[in-house]
Design a protein around this motif. Sequence first.
Motif, PDB file in Angstrom:
ATOM      1  N   GLN A 209      -2.650   3.209  -6.110  1.00  0.00           N
ATOM      2  CA  GLN A 209      -3.340   3.852  -4.987  1.00  0.00           C
ATOM      3  C   GLN A 209      -2.944   5.326  -4.920  1.00  0.00           C
ATOM      4  O   GLN A 209      -1.899   5.732  -5.435  1.00  0.00           O
TER       5      GLN A 209
ATOM      6  N   GLU B  67      -2.527   7.929  -1.706  1.00  0.00           N
ATOM      7  CA  GLU B  67      -2.570   8.071  -0.261  1.00  0.00           C
ATOM      8  C   GLU B  67      -2.701   9.548   0.060  1.00  0.00           C
ATOM      9  O   GLU B  67      -2.122  10.385  -0.628  1.00  0.00           O
TER      10      GLU B  67
ATOM     11  N   HIS C 112       0.854  -1.196   0.000  1.00  0.00           N
ATOM     12  CA  HIS C 112       0.000   0.000   0.000  1.00  0.00           C
ATOM     13  C   HIS C 112       0.889   1.245   0.000  1.00  0.00           C
ATOM     14  O   HIS C 112       2.076   1.188   0.359  1.00  0.00           O
TER      15      HIS C 112
ATOM     16  N   SER D 195       0.652   3.586   1.980  1.00  0.00           N
ATOM     17  CA  SER D 195       0.802   4.125   3.334  1.00  0.00           C
ATOM     18  C   SER D 195       2.286   4.179   3.741  1.00  0.00           C
ATOM     19  O   SER D 195       2.659   4.976   4.607  1.00  0.00           O
TER      20      SER D 195
ATOM     21  N   ARG E   6       0.200  -6.850  -4.580  1.00  0.00           N
ATOM     22  CA  ARG E   6      -0.303  -7.830  -3.630  1.00  0.00           C
ATOM     23  C   ARG E   6      -0.371  -9.199  -4.287  1.00  0.00           C
ATOM     24  O   ARG E   6      -0.762  -9.305  -5.458  1.00  0.00           O
TER      25      ARG E   6
HETATM   26  N1  PHE Z   1      -3.514   1.475   3.260  1.00  0.00           N
HETATM   27  C1  PHE Z   1      -4.895   1.092   3.308  1.00  0.00           C
HETATM   28  C2  PHE Z   1      -5.130   0.024   2.242  1.00  0.00           C
HETATM   29  O1  PHE Z   1      -4.277  -0.262   1.470  1.00  0.00           O
HETATM   30  C3  PHE Z   1      -5.812   2.258   3.048  1.00  0.00           C
HETATM   31  C4  PHE Z   1      -5.731   3.317   4.097  1.00  0.00           C
HETATM   32  C5  PHE Z   1      -4.854   4.372   3.958  1.00  0.00           C
HETATM   33  C6  PHE Z   1      -6.560   3.282   5.207  1.00  0.00           C
HETATM   34  C7  PHE Z   1      -4.778   5.365   4.917  1.00  0.00           C
HETATM   35  C8  PHE Z   1      -6.499   4.251   6.186  1.00  0.00           C
HETATM   36  C9  PHE Z   1      -5.629   5.290   6.020  1.00  0.00           C
HETATM   37  O2  PHE Z   1      -6.174  -0.544   2.172  1.00  0.00           O
END
Ligand code: PHE
Length: 339
Positions: free
Chosen positions: A207, A209, A167, A169, A193
């Motif tokens: 994604q 973020e 992700h 994040s 993934r």
């Molecule tokens: N990283 C999470 C995902 O991949 C998504 C997410 C990002 C949730 C930031 C909360 C805050 O699903």
Amino acid sequence: MIEKIKQIKAKIDELEPKTAEEVELIRIKYLSKKGELAALFNDFRNVGPDQKKSIGQEINNLKVSIQNKLEEWKNGLSIKKQPIHSSIDLTQQEIEAKFGTRHPVSLIKNEICDIFKKLGFTIYDGPEIEDDWHVFAALNFPDEHPARDMQDTFFIEKHPDVLLRTHTSSVQVRCMEQQKPPIRVICPGRVFRNEAISARAHCLFHQIEGLYIDKDVSFADLQQTLLHFAQEVFGKDTKIRLRPSYFPFTEPSAEMDVSCKLCGGKGCSVCKHTGWLEVLGCGMVHPNVLETNGINSNIYSGFAFGLGVERIAMLKYSVKDLRLYFENDVRFLNQFTNY
Ligand code: PHE
């Protein structure tokens, strides 16, 4: 001898070589070590002293004239190879240049980035090949969390601490390492993934973020920011709803749905008759995450969200199979020329 010289000269004058190979054969026949001129020079030794001067001159003249001829032929042939300008057809129609189009995933990504840029967010980038710290540990994942399992994450066999980010994040963490609050960034990028590829899932997707950290950031700020985003992307009458959820790095956590555009919230096959479509995960940044990354959680708070770009693109363009975004079929891609 004089007679022989005349014969050769006459023969040369008749020749009209058409190719470079033919010119070369002529050169070999007359000027090479075993050629006709070499034979003449050989015979020249037997010439009496009274004729030596005049015959010698004749042979030399012949040699120079053959050399000049060869040169002339070579140049003539290379000129012929170049395009002749008179053959250009000035009335010919121009050939239409086909320009490529932006990929739908890029279109949506740019559109979403622009929405957040107008709110004062800047783009922050991070690596796709990551380590456990940035993807999991610094985001408050317990050691035994299933996402670290080989099922979901692509690890490098020989280096268990090298992995493909699952992700974006991880870029939050990189940003907090580099910047002090206030922080207001969006981080678009590819994630990976270990999932079976189907109409709804892929091992590679995109994604975006979002991370916002400042004094007094509240859940209401998150809600209003996401409402604005949803209405910009899906239209002004779009509604959102936040359902409680769980992520290790946010508390409270939520999943956001948008009202289904196709049925106007009444229920249809796309929204599975619920009237709602799930679009992203979000929440308030967990105090542990702030503290781990050197931000005082008594002074600062923040929100974060992560959305799937393909998912938004599917909803916006009513595309039912995620795989279409990765197959590079021009019949699919050409439909996005007008966006
Ligand atoms: N990283 C999470 C995902 O991949 C998504 C997410 C990002 C949730 C930031 C909360 C805050 O699903």
